[in-house]
Design a protein around this motif. Structure first.
Motif, PDB file in Angstrom:
ATOM      1  N   PRO A 208       5.202 -15.776 -11.036  1.00 27.64           N
ATOM      2  CA  PRO A 208       4.764 -15.137  -9.792  1.00 27.64           C
ATOM      3  C   PRO A 208       3.243 -15.140  -9.694  1.00 27.64           C
ATOM      4  CG  PRO A 208       5.250 -13.457 -11.391  1.00 27.64           C
ATOM      5  CD  PRO A 208       5.580 -14.780 -12.051  1.00 27.64           C
ATOM      6  N   LYS A 209       2.761 -15.103  -8.468  1.00 24.75           N
ATOM      7  CA  LYS A 209       1.328 -14.993  -8.209  1.00 24.75           C
ATOM      8  C   LYS A 209       1.133 -13.789  -7.294  1.00 24.75           C
ATOM      9  CE  LYS A 209      -2.686 -17.585  -6.528  1.00 24.75           C
ATOM     10  NZ  LYS A 209      -3.148 -18.866  -5.939  1.00 24.75           N
ATOM     11  N   PHE A 210       0.387 -12.799  -7.758  1.00 29.07           N
ATOM     12  CA  PHE A 210       0.198 -11.575  -6.991  1.00 29.07           C
ATOM     13  C   PHE A 210      -0.999 -11.735  -6.063  1.00 29.07           C
ATOM     14  CE2 PHE A 210       2.241 -10.239 -11.004  1.00 29.07           C
ATOM     15  CZ  PHE A 210       3.433  -9.784 -10.454  1.00 29.07           C
ATOM     16  N   LEU A 211      -0.722 -11.546  -4.774  1.00 31.57           N
ATOM     17  CA  LEU A 211      -1.722 -11.771  -3.742  1.00 31.57           C
ATOM     18  C   LEU A 211      -2.009 -10.468  -3.004  1.00 31.57           C
ATOM     19  CD1 LEU A 211      -0.126 -15.021  -2.271  1.00 31.57           C
ATOM     20  CD2 LEU A 211      -1.923 -14.896  -3.996  1.00 31.57           C
ATOM     21  N   GLY A 212      -2.664 -10.585  -1.855  1.00 34.68           N
ATOM     22  CA  GLY A 212      -2.880  -9.437  -1.005  1.00 34.68           C
ATOM     23  C   GLY A 212      -4.177  -8.716  -1.290  1.00 34.68           C
ATOM     24  N   ASP A 213      -4.212  -7.461  -0.876  1.00 34.09           N
ATOM     25  CA  ASP A 213      -5.449  -6.682  -0.934  1.00 34.09           C
ATOM     26  C   ASP A 213      -5.531  -5.757  -2.137  1.00 34.09           C
ATOM     27  OD1 ASP A 213      -6.687  -7.412   1.776  1.00 34.09           O
ATOM     28  OD2 ASP A 213      -4.661  -6.824   2.334  1.00 34.09           O
ATOM     29  N   ALA A 214      -4.545  -5.779  -2.988  1.00 31.74           N
ATOM     30  CA  ALA A 214      -4.579  -4.968  -4.212  1.00 31.74           C
ATOM     31  C   ALA A 214      -3.640  -5.585  -5.241  1.00 31.74           C
ATOM     32  CB  ALA A 214      -4.180  -3.523  -3.926  1.00 31.74           C
ATOM     33  N   LEU A 215      -4.081  -5.587  -6.484  1.00 33.70           N
ATOM     34  CA  LEU A 215      -3.245  -6.061  -7.578  1.00 33.70           C
ATOM     35  C   LEU A 215      -2.318  -4.939  -8.040  1.00 33.70           C
ATOM     36  CD1 LEU A 215      -5.861  -8.059  -9.683  1.00 33.70           C
ATOM     37  CD2 LEU A 215      -4.094  -8.983  -8.169  1.00 33.70           C
ATOM     38  N   PRO A 216      -1.227  -5.281  -8.729  1.00 35.15           N
ATOM     39  CA  PRO A 216      -0.298  -4.233  -9.193  1.00 35.15           C
ATOM     40  C   PRO A 216      -0.977  -3.275 -10.171  1.00 35.15           C
ATOM     41  CG  PRO A 216       0.699  -6.420  -9.346  1.00 35.15           C
ATOM     42  CD  PRO A 216      -0.740  -6.630  -9.052  1.00 35.15           C
ATOM     43  N   ASN A 217      -0.554  -2.005 -10.119  1.00 33.59           N
ATOM     44  CA  ASN A 217      -1.010  -1.046 -11.121  1.00 33.59           C
ATOM     45  C   ASN A 217      -0.404  -1.356 -12.482  1.00 33.59           C
ATOM     46  OD1 ASN A 217      -0.612   0.575  -8.334  1.00 33.59           O
ATOM     47  ND2 ASN A 217      -2.428   1.307  -9.394  1.00 33.59           N
ATOM     48  N   ASN A 218       0.835  -1.824 -12.469  1.00 33.09           N
ATOM     49  CA  ASN A 218       1.526  -2.229 -13.692  1.00 33.09           C
ATOM     50  C   ASN A 218       2.318  -3.495 -13.393  1.00 33.09           C
ATOM     51  OD1 ASN A 218       1.017   0.265 -15.452  1.00 33.09           O
ATOM     52  ND2 ASN A 218       1.976   1.171 -13.631  1.00 33.09           N
ATOM     53  N   LYS A 219       2.398  -4.390 -14.367  1.00 31.81           N
ATOM     54  CA  LYS A 219       3.176  -5.603 -14.166  1.00 31.81           C
ATOM     55  C   LYS A 219       3.711  -6.113 -15.498  1.00 31.81           C
ATOM     56  CE  LYS A 219      -0.736  -8.845 -14.438  1.00 31.81           C
ATOM     57  NZ  LYS A 219      -1.460  -9.934 -13.754  1.00 31.81           N
ATOM     58  N   ARG A 220       4.805  -6.849 -15.398  1.00 28.55           N
ATOM     59  CA  ARG A 220       5.415  -7.504 -16.561  1.00 28.55           C
ATOM     60  C   ARG A 220       5.859  -8.897 -16.136  1.00 28.55           C
ATOM     61  NH1 ARG A 220      10.257  -9.083 -17.487  1.00 28.55           N
ATOM     62  NH2 ARG A 220      11.037  -7.930 -15.666  1.00 28.55           N
ATOM     63  N   ASP A 222       7.567 -12.409 -18.002  1.00 25.94           N
ATOM     64  CA  ASP A 222       8.065 -13.123 -19.175  1.00 25.94           C
ATOM     65  C   ASP A 222       9.010 -14.224 -18.719  1.00 25.94           C
ATOM     66  OD1 ASP A 222      10.553 -11.886 -18.627  1.00 25.94           O
ATOM     67  OD2 ASP A 222      10.063 -10.198 -19.949  1.00 25.94           O
ATOM     68  N   ALA A 223       9.706 -14.818 -19.674  1.00 23.67           N
ATOM     69  CA  ALA A 223      10.569 -15.962 -19.355  1.00 23.67           C
ATOM     70  C   ALA A 223      11.745 -15.581 -18.467  1.00 23.67           C
ATOM     71  CB  ALA A 223      11.075 -16.603 -20.651  1.00 23.67           C
ATOM     72  N   THR A 224      12.128 -14.315 -18.460  1.00 23.01           N
ATOM     73  CA  THR A 224      13.279 -13.888 -17.658  1.00 23.01           C
ATOM     74  C   THR A 224      12.907 -13.497 -16.234  1.00 23.01           C
ATOM     75  OG1 THR A 224      13.061 -11.576 -18.377  1.00 23.01           O
ATOM     76  CG2 THR A 224      14.417 -13.046 -19.730  1.00 23.01           C
ATOM     77  N   GLY A 225      11.623 -13.261 -15.966  1.00 20.76           N
ATOM     78  CA  GLY A 225      11.225 -12.881 -14.622  1.00 20.76           C
ATOM     79  C   GLY A 225       9.998 -11.986 -14.629  1.00 20.76           C
ATOM     80  N   PHE A 226       9.892 -11.134 -13.612  1.00 17.03           N
ATOM     81  CA  PHE A 226       8.710 -10.291 -13.466  1.00 17.03           C
ATOM     82  C   PHE A 226       9.094  -8.943 -12.880  1.00 17.03           C
ATOM     83  CE2 PHE A 226       9.316 -11.772  -9.198  1.00 17.03           C
ATOM     84  CZ  PHE A 226       8.821 -10.755  -8.393  1.00 17.03           C
ATOM     85  N   SER A 227       8.198  -7.997 -13.012  1.00 15.82           N
ATOM     86  CA  SER A 227       8.276  -6.718 -12.306  1.00 15.82           C
ATOM     87  C   SER A 227       6.850  -6.237 -12.084  1.00 15.82           C
ATOM     88  CB  SER A 227       9.088  -5.687 -13.089  1.00 15.82           C
ATOM     89  OG  SER A 227       8.465  -5.398 -14.322  1.00 15.82           O
ATOM     90  N   ALA A 228       6.626  -5.534 -10.968  1.00 14.65           N
ATOM     91  CA  ALA A 228       5.284  -5.065 -10.640  1.00 14.65           C
ATOM     92  C   ALA A 228       5.384  -3.801  -9.795  1.00 14.65           C
ATOM     93  CB  ALA A 228       4.504  -6.141  -9.895  1.00 14.65           C
ATOM     94  N   ASP A 229       4.425  -2.896  -9.997  1.00 12.68           N
ATOM     95  CA  ASP A 229       4.376  -1.633  -9.260  1.00 12.68           C
ATOM     96  C   ASP A 229       3.005  -1.460  -8.624  1.00 12.68           C
ATOM     97  OD1 ASP A 229       6.980  -0.847 -10.246  1.00 12.68           O
ATOM     98  OD2 ASP A 229       5.991  -0.392 -12.153  1.00 12.68           O
ATOM     99  N   TRP A 230       3.007  -1.014  -7.367  1.00 13.27           N
ATOM    100  CA  TRP A 230       1.773  -0.731  -6.647  1.00 13.27           C
ATOM    101  C   TRP A 230       1.787   0.704  -6.126  1.00 13.27           C
ATOM    102  CZ3 TRP A 230       4.423  -5.291  -6.085  1.00 13.27           C
ATOM    103  CH2 TRP A 230       3.722  -6.494  -6.219  1.00 13.27           C
ATOM    104  N   GLN A 231       0.647   1.341  -6.109  1.00 12.57           N
ATOM    105  CA  GLN A 231       0.432   2.562  -5.356  1.00 12.57           C
ATOM    106  C   GLN A 231      -1.048   2.617  -5.016  1.00 12.57           C
ATOM    107  OE1 GLN A 231       1.786   6.271  -6.989  1.00 12.57           O
ATOM    108  NE2 GLN A 231       1.328   7.406  -5.118  1.00 12.57           N
ATOM    109  N   ASN A 232      -1.341   2.447  -3.735  1.00 11.90           N
ATOM    110  CA  ASN A 232      -2.724   2.427  -3.275  1.00 11.90           C
ATOM    111  C   ASN A 232      -2.793   3.203  -1.968  1.00 11.90           C
ATOM    112  OD1 ASN A 232      -5.270   1.548  -2.027  1.00 11.90           O
ATOM    113  ND2 ASN A 232      -5.345   0.070  -3.724  1.00 11.90           N
ATOM    114  N   ASP A 233      -3.172   4.476  -2.068  1.00 16.50           N
ATOM    115  CA  ASP A 233      -3.189   5.357  -0.891  1.00 16.50           C
ATOM    116  C   ASP A 233      -4.209   4.903   0.144  1.00 16.50           C
ATOM    117  OD1 ASP A 233      -1.204   6.916  -2.014  1.00 16.50           O
ATOM    118  OD2 ASP A 233      -2.619   8.276  -2.995  1.00 16.50           O
ATOM    119  N   PHE A 234      -5.292   4.282  -0.319  1.00 21.12           N
ATOM    120  CA  PHE A 234      -6.314   3.832   0.632  1.00 21.12           C
ATOM    121  C   PHE A 234      -5.750   2.775   1.576  1.00 21.12           C
ATOM    122  CE2 PHE A 234      -9.437   0.558   1.726  1.00 21.12           C
ATOM    123  CZ  PHE A 234     -10.313   1.310   2.500  1.00 21.12           C
ATOM    124  N   LEU A 235      -5.029   1.783   1.018  1.00 22.61           N
ATOM    125  CA  LEU A 235      -4.471   0.726   1.856  1.00 22.61           C
ATOM    126  C   LEU A 235      -3.457   1.293   2.842  1.00 22.61           C
ATOM    127  CD1 LEU A 235      -3.900  -2.243  -0.644  1.00 22.61           C
ATOM    128  CD2 LEU A 235      -5.909  -1.707   0.746  1.00 22.61           C
TER     129      LEU A 235
END
Length: 436
Positions: A208-220, A222-235
């Motif tokens: 995966p390639k994370f785009l947009g106006d903010a990067l994930p706060n947490n991400k994983r 690996d070979a099985t896939g990905f997970s990502a979490d965002w929380q950005n109150d300003f946006l």
């Protein structure tokens, strides 16, 4: 004579220049094929759902937007690269299942001029409704029917659920739960709104390639896939204000919210695609040529062989063909297989030819082993995406050090490429090889 030595160097330099021109042509071919691939992808997107851009759901009371006190968007993407094809080209598509939970304050819709209740609805703006399906909206435990609106408020297309007819629901805090599937190609974009907006995305894609106006706060990843979490109150706050401004826009104003809102995004890309890796391989092409020509030249000067400029040129042509074979094969089979076939074919061809050029199996075998090792080493460098520049620099440095060590005692001013002497030496070595 020293003059002959200088002429030979000039001829080799000219061949290197011509090789560079050939590589420029191949590089333009890679660029052309890559652009054609992108045009095919855009054509596929026009026939199916393309990049998807979703704005977090919000309420509409007439023309006025109302946003959630808190919202949580959770998405799981099933990513495939063989669902949409056009000839040898294929698109990376995703089927994303989105689960959205929101909380709103109680609502008291105002009356219109004729005494009717102002319409209240929940909308889910999605850029391409062709990819939206199975929408299910539940408000305080009660499911509401949905419909598609392609020419809705603020020039948006969205899924809409009318809730005005349930006055009892509006008198109490609203707990809204939304489920829907979103099909798209290449990427998924989400614009958060309201307060306390959280976004979590996961999928089975390992690049995966994370785009947009903010990067994930947490991400994983690996070979099985990905997970990502965002929380950005300003946006989320900025998006809320932009939508409110759009709601106040008069008829002469045509806001394009999809382009103006801040968004969080994940793109499903192939970082080691055919054209990227071929382009990387081309960057080391001149080094292959210099090593090959340098080896030949060392055999000429240190072993008193005589190699004709045409023989230099034929070896350069074989090295050039490697990249043509690599590009054409990699469009049909996996890159590692295409690289192995192209490298093996060229190494064997050059090894066969140098058996006669260098005058023996031992020298030819050593040169073929050197060339094969270079192909293997550079494939290892190409396959490590984040370290290929560092490894390439280290490899080139070690190679230069090896050449300097081997030639440390050569008196270049004393070299004489006497054609008659070299011819006799080459003939005597050929007779000796034939007798053996």
């Amino acid at each position: 004579m020293q003059k002959t030595f200088t002429i030979k160097l000039f001829i080799i330099a000219t061949l290197c220049f011509l090789f560079g021109l050939g590589m420029m042509f191949i590089n333009s071919l890679v660029y052309e094929r890559s652009n054609y691939h992108q045009s095919v992808m855009e054509e596929i997107k026009t026939m199916h759902a393309g990049d998807q851009f979703m704005i977090a759901p919000f309420l509409l009371i007439g023309d006025a937007p109302v946003f959630a006190q808190s919202s949580s968007i959770t998405g799981t993407s099933d990513v495939q690269d063989d669902k949409y094809r056009r000839g040898i080209y294929h698109a990376i598509s995703h089927q994303s299942s989105l689960d959205i939970s929101q909380k709103y304050q109680p609502i008291t819709p105002p009356k219109t001029e004729d005494g009717a209740t102002t319409p209240v609805s929940l909308i889910i703006p999605i850029s391409d409704l062709r990819g939206a399906s199975n929408a299910k909206i539940t408000i305080n435990g009660k499911e509401h029917p949905t419909k598609f609106n392609t020419q809705g408020k603020y020039h948006l297309s969205y899924i809409e659920a009318i809730i005005t007819d349930d006055a009892r629901t509006l008198d109490e805090p609203l707990n809204i739960h939304t489920n829907l599937n979103v099909l798209g190609i290449d990427s998924l974009h989400i614009a958060p709104t309201g307060d306390n907006a959280q976004v979590s995305l996961a999928g089975n894609w390992s690049e995966p390639k994370f785009l947009g106006d903010a990067l994930p706060n947490n991400k994983r990843i690996d070979a099985t896939g990905f997970s990502a979490d965002w929380q950005n109150d300003f946006l989320a706050t900025a998006n809320t204000q932009a939508i409110i401004s759009a709601s106040e826009c008069k008829s002469e104003c045509s806001p394009n919210l999809h382009n103006n809102l801040n968004h969080l995004a994940v793109a499903f890309v192939n970082t080691t695609d055919t054209y990227t890796l071929t382009d990387r391989a081309i960057k080391y092409a001149l080094l292959f040529l210099v090593i090959s020509f340098g080896t030949f030249f060392l055999f000429e000067t240190m072993k008193k062989l005589r190699i004709h400029p045409l023989q230099y040129g034929l070896v350069a042509s074989a090295l050039l063909m490697f990249y043509v074979l690599l590009l054409s094969l990699a469009e049909h089979i996996a890159f590692y297989a295409a690289y192995g076939i192209a490298a093996g074919a060229c190494a064997l061809l050059i090894g066969f030819y140098t058996y006669y050029v260098l005058g023996g199996a031992k020298r030819s075998g050593a040169f073929t082993l050197l060339l094969s090792s270079l192909y293997a080493g550079f494939y290892f460098i190409l396959s490590i995406d984040e370290l290929n520049l560092l490894l390439g620099a280290v490899f080139c440095f070690l190679l230069l050090a090896a050449v300097m060590f081997i030639t440390r005692k050569v008196d270049w001013y004393a070299l004489e490429l006497n054609p008659m002497k070299l011819s006799q030496t080459h003939q005597s070595e050929g007779d000796s090889h034939a007798n053996s």
